[in-house]
Design a protein around this motif. Structure first.
Motif: not given
Length: 255
Positions: A218-237
């Motif tokens: 929603q914030l960064v539309p170009g983000t890969a749709p199949d990205v898999i985020l690890p448990n307890c990972s941090v994503t910063t926007v």
């Protein structure tokens, strides 16, 4: 003050905003969002569809909470938001235990994972196998088959197939998830904008892998749709003061 809210009714009435419209809700204020996925659970290790269901956090999961709490201990959070499911609540509480003072915290249904309906608590391989067969491809080539389907109908269409095959009719479709993500982001941004002062607002958001990906797109539309985020990972926007452009500063970073 800590409170719990539900938000499905609000999400149903929401209209998707553009990234610029979401940024405008900040009223020109600088904003940093730390999006954290919950710790590893038993269902994660068993490859079970978890959604709105829950399972205990594993021993490794508790170590992950301690590690991410240590990593974020030096941050100053003005507000915190978390899904109200036990795995996210436990993760958020572990992080907030290292904060002084503890910021106002809200536990809300709006930040829950995708709802998988009758597919909840089923082995994920069984569910994806049904989707693959439904699209006329071979199950023994699961990963390539799913990518082939996604290439044709998109990843949103892939999850819509899961919802269509849900006998209970309760599974959420991609469009509903987008609206729920929009509702969640609007609420977070407006709450940050309403804080006293004019310093950059630092906000913690604890949610789920699939839903964080929805928030991110929603914030960064170009983000890969199949990205898999690890448990307890941090994503910063981040959003600079007076800007309408969101900056992705880090994705899926682990301690």
């Amino acid at each position: 003050m800590t409170e719990r809210t539900t938000g499905t009714e609000a999400a149903e009435e929401a209209v998707q905003r553009t990234p610029e419209e979401l940024a405008a809700l900040a009223g020109g204020r600088a904003l940093v969002l730390r999006l954290v996925r919950h710790a590893e659970t038993v269902y994660n290790t068993q490859h079970v569809m978890q959604g709105w269901s829950d399972s205990p956090i594993t021993e490794l999961g508790h170590e992950q909470i301690a590690a991410v709490a240590e990593r974020l201990a030096g941050e100053r959070f003005d507000l915190a938001f978390s899904s109200d499911l036990p795995r996210t609540r436990t993760t958020a509480e572990g992080i907030l235990a290292r904060q002084s003072p503890v910021p106002p915290t809200e536990y809300t249904e709006v930040l829950r994972e995708w709802h998988f309906g009758s597919h909840e608590e089923r082995p994920s391989r069984e569910v994806w196998s049904e989707v693959i067969v439904d699209h006329g491809l071979e199950v023994d080539r699961e990963l390539s088959a799913l990518r082939s389907i996604a290439d044709r109908i998109g990843w949103a269409g892939l999850f819509d197939s899961v919802a269509r095959l849900d006998a209970s009719g309760q599974a959420e479709q991609a469009a509903a998830i987008v609206l729920r993500a929009d509702t969640a982001l609007a609420h977070v941004v407006q709450a940050a904008a309403a804080l006293p002062g004019d310093d950059a607002a630092q906000v913690l958001v604890v949610s789920h892998g699939g839903f964080i990906s929805s928030l991110l797109r929603q914030l960064v539309p170009g983000t890969a749709p199949d990205v898999i985020l690890p448990n307890c990972s941090v994503t910063t926007v981040a959003l600079a003061a007076g800007s309408t452009a969101w900056e992705l500063r880090g994705i899926g970073e682990t301690a």
